[in-house]
Design an enzyme around this catalytic site. Structure first.
Site, PDB file in Angstrom:
ATOM      1  N   GLU A 299      -3.364 -71.567 -87.345  1.00 57.42           N
ATOM      2  CA  GLU A 299      -4.080 -70.881 -88.424  1.00 57.42           C
ATOM      3  C   GLU A 299      -5.057 -71.868 -89.074  1.00 57.42           C
ATOM      4  O   GLU A 299      -4.746 -73.045 -89.232  1.00 57.42           O
ATOM      5  CB  GLU A 299      -3.063 -70.392 -89.456  1.00 57.42           C
ATOM      6  CG  GLU A 299      -3.657 -69.727 -90.689  1.00 57.42           C
ATOM      7  CD  GLU A 299      -2.634 -69.520 -91.789  1.00 57.42           C
ATOM      8  OE1 GLU A 299      -2.829 -68.613 -92.605  1.00 57.42           O
ATOM      9  OE2 GLU A 299      -1.635 -70.284 -91.843  1.00 57.42           O
ATOM     10  N   LYS A 359      -4.250 -60.759 -90.062  1.00 52.74           N
ATOM     11  CA  LYS A 359      -2.975 -60.926 -90.764  1.00 52.74           C
ATOM     12  C   LYS A 359      -2.669 -59.693 -91.613  1.00 52.74           C
ATOM     13  O   LYS A 359      -3.480 -59.260 -92.430  1.00 52.74           O
ATOM     14  CB  LYS A 359      -3.040 -62.183 -91.645  1.00 52.74           C
ATOM     15  CG  LYS A 359      -1.727 -62.562 -92.298  1.00 52.74           C
ATOM     16  CD  LYS A 359      -1.889 -63.874 -93.060  1.00 52.74           C
ATOM     17  CE  LYS A 359      -0.565 -64.340 -93.658  1.00 52.74           C
ATOM     18  NZ  LYS A 359      -0.709 -65.625 -94.387  1.00 52.74           N
ATOM     19  N   CYS A 417       1.549 -67.573 -90.085  1.00 56.54           N
ATOM     20  CA  CYS A 417       2.182 -68.290 -91.206  1.00 56.54           C
ATOM     21  C   CYS A 417       3.411 -67.563 -91.743  1.00 56.54           C
ATOM     22  O   CYS A 417       4.357 -67.317 -91.013  1.00 56.54           O
ATOM     23  CB  CYS A 417       1.139 -68.535 -92.300  1.00 56.54           C
ATOM     24  SG  CYS A 417       1.603 -69.862 -93.450  1.00 56.54           S
TER      25      CYS A 417
END
Length: 556
Positions: A299, A359, A417
């Protein structure tokens, strides 16, 4: 254990207390004195903390569960809430200390206090169910376990989508209990961990109960042993990947220096990942590394949007051409309305950018600010620097598509994440066809403790879904996992590294994947039923007393 039917007599209640005793006798029977209960609550929080990375003393999770339950047992609800809050602070303040690394103390403390409120509710629920479990002593461990699952289910969803960090399951990556993830996911691991803690508490409580027998104590020990034995034998039935083998390279490019200003070093971060990938290509050409089928960057490996910046696009294309395979990289995109997307892009060595995953769960107060005008006003009362920080927070829009990324002729998960902490997002990626678990993350604003805690989640997810996996981080830690939760090629923090491994594609479905949220829902229903039964027991007890219940001691 003391039951409602054999509550101590008036003579017992009047028994004089000896200085320094840990227990006292009240209307409901023996309980910890308040100073001992406070100490037990603190021990509970610290025990839970030490069970997690980087300490990894996993048996202490069950000790923490037992210590909190002991502190709250036979106390008033408000006392249970207070003691639970003490446990929460002792646990979350040090566990989440990485949140203060770059953003300061106020957000860290606020997050820790918020999470502690859920443990406070748990403490109140434990106190509320005391009379019920006193009457049905063997239900005590089960009630303790389902209350823990219920608390985590609530904390993982509220507010603003929840924050599942610090779930009992994520402390058990090195434990045989981790294998229960294959059966019922992270909630099942939490359940058996808390169940073991409840059995530990029941056995300890019997030691101080004059009515306990050796046979009952032995039965409790046998039940605890069976839980552990089941964990040890569980790997026999685990769903190991049975598809073809692919070679995956992870590039940990590192950043020039840690901190929130890493975005100001965007070109340097991109250069690090490009140069490391080209070095990998050289190693492949010289025969020092095998030819990968895909290269995974973390990321934020290119915070310069390569779809809008020709220089960044050319750098990434050069790296992809050098290594000769697609690169899955993390980048940021700015939308016309000013909002952004945190995305993973597949960059082909011939055709350039292709598939994108956005995301789905941006982090509140980090990637967007909910109720921004109100939050900004409150922040201004505390510290003007917080207002400046809020103004710098990018407004990220959540993605709407499942986290499945096609790469060549196979698929990897799109998990960015903190998304790895959310059961539904990872489960959705697998059920929609992800054959490898790929977690891209950026730990540049945190520290090694946060990174290792996140890696433990990847290990649990690999067991849960029967998939080999990986975590790719900008600064560390990065590594590979297998379907048994083992981790290999683990990198160190704040270094540049390239790791290459053969992983096997997963094709089959585990019971946990097939059941989805069903085990958690059932355990939450059980927790609700336990609370209802406890309420009925409390009413029955008061009715039997004839005067609203016995007079309770002030030491509650």
């Amino acid at each position: 254990m003391t039951t409602v039917e054999d509550t101590p007599s008036a003579d017992d209640v009047a028994e004089p207390e000896k200085p320094g005793r840990l227990l006292r006798v009240g209307a409901d029977g023996r309980r910890l004195r308040l100073p001992a209960a406070l100490l037990s609550a603190i021990v509970a929080g610290l025990g839970l903390l030490l069970a997690f990375p980087p300490f990894n003393v996993w048996p202490l999770a069950a000790v923490g569960v037992a210590a909190l339950a002991a502190a709250c047992h036979r106390r008033r609800i408000r006392a249970g809430i207070g003691l639970g809050f003490v446990t929460g602070l002792a646990f979350f303040l040090p566990l989440l200390s990485w949140a203060s690394t770059q953003v300061g103390e106020v957000p860290w403390i606020a997050l820790s206090v918020l999470q502690s409120l859920y443990i406070a509710l748990l403490g109140g629920a434990i106190a509320f169910t005391s009379r019920y479990v006193d009457r049905f002593g063997w239900l005590w461990p089960v009630v303790t376990a389902v209350l823990w699952v219920g608390q985590e289910a609530l904390r993982s969803r509220t507010p603003f989508g929840g924050f599942p960090w610090g779930r009992l399951a994520f402390s058990q990556a090195d434990s045989p209990l981790a294998y229960f993830a294959w059966l019922g996911g992270a909630p099942m691991v939490t359940f058996v961990t808390a169940l073991l803690g409840g059995l530990l508490l029941l056995g300890t409580w019997m030691l101080v109960d004059r009515r306990a027998t050796v046979r009952r104590a032995v039965n409790v020990c046998l039940a605890a042993a069976l839980v552990l034995i089941a964990g040890f034998v569980m790997p026999v039935g685990l769903t190991a990947p049975a598809g073809k083998t692919v070679t995956v390279a992870v590039v940990q490019g590192n950043v020039p220096r840690l901190g929130l200003d890493f975005n100001e070093q965007r070109r340097a971060v991109l250069d690090n990942h490009v140069n490391a990938t080209i070095a990998l290509a050289d190693a492949v050409a010289e025969g020092r590394e095998p030819q990968p089928d895909v290269v995974v960057w973390p990321e934020n490996s290119s915070d310069i949007d390569p779809l809008a910046n020709a220089d960044a696009a050319e750098l990434i294309s050069a790296a992809a051409r050098a290594v000769g395979v697609p690169i899955v990289l993390g980048t940021l995109q700015r939308l016309p309305d000013g909002q952004g997307l945190n995305v993973s892009i597949v960059w082909d060595p011939r055709t350039g950018p292709g598939f994108q995953y956005a995301k789905q769960h941006p982090v509140p107060f980090a990637e967007y600010v909910p109720m921004k005008p109100f939050v900004r006003t409150v922040a201004g009362w505390i510290d003007q620097r917080m207002v400046d920080g809020i103004d710098r927070v990018n407004g990220f829009r959540p993605g709407t598509e499942p986290g499945v990324i096609p790469v060549s002729d196979f698929t990897v998960s799109g998990v960015i994440c903190f998304e790895v902490a959310y059961d539904g997002l990872v489960s959705e990626a697998v059920t929609e066809g992800a054959q490898l678990l790929a977690v891209q993350t950026n730990n540049a604003t945190f520290d090694n403790a946060e990174a290792t805690q996140q890696m433990a989640m990847v290990r649990i997810r690999s067991i849960e879904h029967g998939r080999d996996g990986l975590m790719a981080s900008t600064v560390g830690v990065s590594g590979f996992t297998d379907a048994y939760g083992a981790v290999h090629d683990l990198t160190t923090f704040n270094t540049q590294a390239v790791i290459v491994s053969e992983l096997r594609l997963g094709e089959s479905t585990t019971p946990a994947t097939a059941l989805g949220a069903t085990p958690e829902i059932l355990m939450c229903v059980m927790a609700g039923l336990a609370l209802v039964a406890a309420g009925a027991e409390r009413r029955r007890y008061r009715a039997a007393s004839g005067s609203g219940g016995p007079v309770e001691s002030a030491d509650r």
